[in-house]
Design a protein around this motif. Structure first.
Motif, PDB file in Angstrom:
ATOM      1  N   ALA A  26       0.835  -1.206   0.000  1.00 59.95           N
ATOM      2  CA  ALA A  26       0.000   0.000   0.000  1.00 59.95           C
ATOM      3  C   ALA A  26       0.869   1.256   0.000  1.00 59.95           C
ATOM      4  O   ALA A  26       0.561   2.244  -0.682  1.00 59.95           O
ATOM      5  CB  ALA A  26      -0.931  -0.013   1.207  1.00 59.95           C
ATOM      6  N   ALA A  27       1.994   1.209   0.730  1.00 63.13           N
ATOM      7  CA  ALA A  27       2.893   2.370   0.774  1.00 63.13           C
ATOM      8  C   ALA A  27       3.530   2.604  -0.597  1.00 63.13           C
ATOM      9  O   ALA A  27       3.626   3.740  -1.071  1.00 63.13           O
ATOM     10  CB  ALA A  27       3.971   2.154   1.840  1.00 63.13           C
ATOM     11  N   ARG A  28       3.923   1.530  -1.257  1.00 56.97           N
ATOM     12  CA  ARG A  28       4.540   1.667  -2.587  1.00 56.97           C
ATOM     13  C   ARG A  28       3.539   2.172  -3.621  1.00 56.97           C
ATOM     14  O   ARG A  28       3.910   2.784  -4.613  1.00 56.97           O
ATOM     15  CB  ARG A  28       5.127   0.327  -3.035  1.00 56.97           C
ATOM     16  CG  ARG A  28       6.316  -0.092  -2.175  1.00 56.97           C
ATOM     17  CD  ARG A  28       7.081  -1.230  -2.793  1.00 56.97           C
ATOM     18  NE  ARG A  28       7.805  -0.778  -3.972  1.00 56.97           N
ATOM     19  CZ  ARG A  28       8.127  -1.557  -4.999  1.00 56.97           C
ATOM     20  NH1 ARG A  28       7.761  -2.816  -4.985  1.00 56.97           N
ATOM     21  NH2 ARG A  28       8.786  -1.084  -6.031  1.00 56.97           N
ATOM     22  N   ALA A  29       2.253   1.902  -3.374  1.00 56.76           N
ATOM     23  CA  ALA A  29       1.211   2.384  -4.296  1.00 56.76           C
ATOM     24  C   ALA A  29       0.764   3.801  -3.915  1.00 56.76           C
ATOM     25  O   ALA A  29      -0.200   4.326  -4.454  1.00 56.76           O
ATOM     26  CB  ALA A  29       0.022   1.444  -4.264  1.00 56.76           C
ATOM     27  N   LYS A  32      -0.419   5.850   1.333  1.00 54.20           N
ATOM     28  CA  LYS A  32      -0.080   6.415   2.660  1.00 54.20           C
ATOM     29  C   LYS A  32      -0.757   5.628   3.796  1.00 54.20           C
ATOM     30  O   LYS A  32      -1.506   6.191   4.598  1.00 54.20           O
ATOM     31  CB  LYS A  32      -0.470   7.892   2.737  1.00 54.20           C
ATOM     32  CG  LYS A  32       0.197   8.741   1.657  1.00 54.20           C
ATOM     33  CD  LYS A  32      -0.190  10.201   1.798  1.00 54.20           C
ATOM     34  CE  LYS A  32       0.420  11.063   0.712  1.00 54.20           C
ATOM     35  NZ  LYS A  32      -0.045  10.722  -0.654  1.00 54.20           N
ATOM     36  N   PRO A  33      -0.522   4.324   3.857  1.00 51.73           N
ATOM     37  CA  PRO A  33      -1.241   3.507   4.842  1.00 51.73           C
ATOM     38  C   PRO A  33      -0.833   3.814   6.282  1.00 51.73           C
ATOM     39  O   PRO A  33       0.324   4.117   6.574  1.00 51.73           O
ATOM     40  CB  PRO A  33      -0.832   2.077   4.476  1.00 51.73           C
ATOM     41  CG  PRO A  33       0.505   2.233   3.830  1.00 51.73           C
ATOM     42  CD  PRO A  33       0.442   3.529   3.071  1.00 51.73           C
ATOM     43  N   VAL A  34      -1.822   3.721   7.161  1.00 49.83           N
ATOM     44  CA  VAL A  34      -1.597   3.800   8.605  1.00 49.83           C
ATOM     45  C   VAL A  34      -1.908   2.409   9.151  1.00 49.83           C
ATOM     46  O   VAL A  34      -2.973   1.854   8.869  1.00 49.83           O
ATOM     47  CB  VAL A  34      -2.521   4.860   9.243  1.00 49.83           C
ATOM     48  CG1 VAL A  34      -2.483   4.753  10.767  1.00 49.83           C
ATOM     49  CG2 VAL A  34      -2.120   6.260   8.790  1.00 49.83           C
ATOM     50  N   LEU A  35      -0.963   1.838   9.896  1.00 52.61           N
ATOM     51  CA  LEU A  35      -1.161   0.496  10.441  1.00 52.61           C
ATOM     52  C   LEU A  35      -1.133   0.555  11.967  1.00 52.61           C
ATOM     53  O   LEU A  35      -0.208   1.099  12.560  1.00 52.61           O
ATOM     54  CB  LEU A  35      -0.061  -0.450   9.927  1.00 52.61           C
ATOM     55  CG  LEU A  35      -0.098  -1.906  10.400  1.00 52.61           C
ATOM     56  CD1 LEU A  35       0.521  -2.825   9.345  1.00 52.61           C
ATOM     57  CD2 LEU A  35       0.635  -2.138  11.730  1.00 52.61           C
ATOM     58  N   TYR A  36      -2.166   0.007  12.583  1.00 55.39           N
ATOM     59  CA  TYR A  36      -2.182  -0.136  14.043  1.00 55.39           C
ATOM     60  C   TYR A  36      -1.841  -1.575  14.394  1.00 55.39           C
ATOM     61  O   TYR A  36      -2.442  -2.514  13.872  1.00 55.39           O
ATOM     62  CB  TYR A  36      -3.541   0.278  14.620  1.00 55.39           C
ATOM     63  CG  TYR A  36      -3.639   1.778  14.785  1.00 55.39           C
ATOM     64  CD1 TYR A  36      -3.078   2.416  15.896  1.00 55.39           C
ATOM     65  CD2 TYR A  36      -4.261   2.562  13.814  1.00 55.39           C
ATOM     66  CE1 TYR A  36      -3.138   3.794  16.038  1.00 55.39           C
ATOM     67  CE2 TYR A  36      -4.322   3.951  13.946  1.00 55.39           C
ATOM     68  CZ  TYR A  36      -3.757   4.558  15.065  1.00 55.39           C
ATOM     69  OH  TYR A  36      -3.814   5.923  15.209  1.00 55.39           O
ATOM     70  N   GLY A  78       7.369   3.886   3.698  1.00 53.26           N
ATOM     71  CA  GLY A  78       6.530   5.053   3.974  1.00 53.26           C
ATOM     72  C   GLY A  78       5.248   4.759   4.745  1.00 53.26           C
ATOM     73  O   GLY A  78       4.414   5.642   4.922  1.00 53.26           O
ATOM     74  N   ALA A  79       5.100   3.502   5.213  1.00 49.90           N
ATOM     75  CA  ALA A  79       3.901   3.187   6.012  1.00 49.90           C
ATOM     76  C   ALA A  79       4.052   3.823   7.389  1.00 49.90           C
ATOM     77  O   ALA A  79       5.157   3.915   7.925  1.00 49.90           O
ATOM     78  CB  ALA A  79       3.738   1.678   6.140  1.00 49.90           C
ATOM     79  N   ASP A  80       2.944   4.248   7.955  1.00 48.78           N
ATOM     80  CA  ASP A  80       2.918   4.859   9.286  1.00 48.78           C
ATOM     81  C   ASP A  80       2.483   3.780  10.283  1.00 48.78           C
ATOM     82  O   ASP A  80       1.309   3.429  10.361  1.00 48.78           O
ATOM     83  CB  ASP A  80       1.915   6.035   9.256  1.00 48.78           C
ATOM     84  CG  ASP A  80       1.870   6.803  10.560  1.00 48.78           C
ATOM     85  OD1 ASP A  80       2.421   6.310  11.562  1.00 48.78           O
ATOM     86  OD2 ASP A  80       1.254   7.886  10.571  1.00 48.78           O
ATOM     87  N   ILE A  81       3.466   3.229  11.002  1.00 43.09           N
ATOM     88  CA  ILE A  81       3.201   2.109  11.917  1.00 43.09           C
ATOM     89  C   ILE A  81       3.004   2.657  13.331  1.00 43.09           C
ATOM     90  O   ILE A  81       3.854   3.389  13.828  1.00 43.09           O
ATOM     91  CB  ILE A  81       4.380   1.097  11.924  1.00 43.09           C
ATOM     92  CG1 ILE A  81       4.812   0.729  10.506  1.00 43.09           C
ATOM     93  CG2 ILE A  81       4.055  -0.123  12.785  1.00 43.09           C
ATOM     94  CD1 ILE A  81       3.949  -0.220   9.761  1.00 43.09           C
TER      95      ILE A  81
END
Length: 314
Positions: A26-29, A32-36, A78-81
């Motif tokens: 999702a980040a590469r696409a 801007k994914p946010v993962l909890y 670039g994923a927001d973990i």
């Protein structure tokens, strides 16, 4: 928008191989994914000591270390973990509402559910203490480490029968503990177990204690009919009494089977709600491997990207 409300394009709930793989894709696409990460960052692999069957690691890798690498890769893309647990959802219409730790509200254009399933345990202190040191809930993952040794397995369903047969090909002897006087497993699986020369079934038996200081050395079992206690020297103790999908908060929104696993449209990660996807063990009770979970995480991210494109959001 209020301080405790945030709008995101792609929200990923859960952080095992499925969640992290979804985050990488999702980040590469550029979603801007946010993962909890949920209650157990890294998922079930964090209670697995050694992983030898994941492609690309010729020398094997520890489960926790592997999950740290997955997380690092997702972050680098670039994923927001984030730490935090999804506690409530409202999937009435997009943007979907997901509450984190009962206080923060996330509004998400797409949601990927990868909350996994947790192995059911017997609830013994010794079982938890020796978890990863001979106690395991996955024969396919850990059986190899006990090649040529005697092991015990508890359970009477199809999974227990399958795992006992799997172990019988690797181990010198498999002691199978069944609570009642019959198995719940299908007739064909029962027949195979009873025909296997090196599987010994103990009927009406439950586990009294797993014995050993730093590793499993024996199991003490109790016969319900005679109250007799018996100690069996074993090197490993496998628990195969089922898994519990972590799907409670999605009940009433997402279609599930009778056990609580989310149903996806075959060949996709799509659920009954457009824009909500499910990946990993939360929707797979058959394979339950890190590599299959990672593959379905990739599918979910690609499905989410396609959905957003069709909605004109990308």
């Amino acid at each position: 928008m209020e301080n405790n409300t945030e709008k995101v394009q792609c929200l990923i709930i859960g952080s095992g191989p499925a969640g992290y793989s979804a985050a990488i894709y999702a980040a590469r696409a550029n979603l801007k994914p946010v993962l909890y990460q949920g209650i157990q960052p890294g998922g079930q692999l964090t209670i697995t000591t050694e992983v030898e069957n994941y492609p690309g690691y010729p020398d094997g890798i520890s489960g926790p270390e592997m999950m740290i690498q997955f997380e690092k890769q997702a972050t680098r893309m670039g994923a927001d973990i984030r730490y935090g647990l999804a506690t409530k959802v409202d999937f009435m219409e997009p943007p979907f509402k997901v509450w984190i730790d009962e206080e923060k509200l996330i509004l998400a254009d797409t949601v990927i559910v990868s909350t996994g399933a947790s192995a059911k345990w017997l609830g013994l202190e010794s079982e938890q203490r020796l978890n990863g040191y001979g106690v395991s809930a996955c024969a396919v993952c850990d059986g190899f480490f006990f090649k040529g040794k005697e092991v015990a397995i508890v359970g009477g369903g199809d999974t227990a029968a399958e795992e006992a047969l799997y172990l019988s090909k690797l181990c010198s002897k498999v002691h199978m503990l069944v609570r009642s006087d019959k198995m719940r497993a299908s007739k064909i699986m029962q027949d195979r177990v009873l025909k296997a020369p090196n599987i010994k079934v103990y009927w009406n038996s439950s586990t009294d204690e797993v014995l050993g200081e730093n590793k499993v050395e024996a199991v003490r079992i109790k016969n319900h009919l005679t109250n007799e206690l018996l100690e069996i020297p074993v090197s490993a103790f496998f628990v195969a009494i089922g898994h519990q999908p972590n799907s409670e908060i999605f009940k009433g929104w997402l279609d599930m089977d009778e056990s609580g696993y989310i149903t996806t449209i075959p060949g996709t990660s799509r659920t009954n709600i457009e824009g909500v996807f499910a990946a990993g063990d939360i929707q797979d009770k058959h394979y339950r491997q890190a590599v299959t979970a990672a593959g379905s995480g990739c599918m979910a991210a690609l499905d989410a990207e396609k959905y957003l494109m069709l909605q004109g959001e990308l």
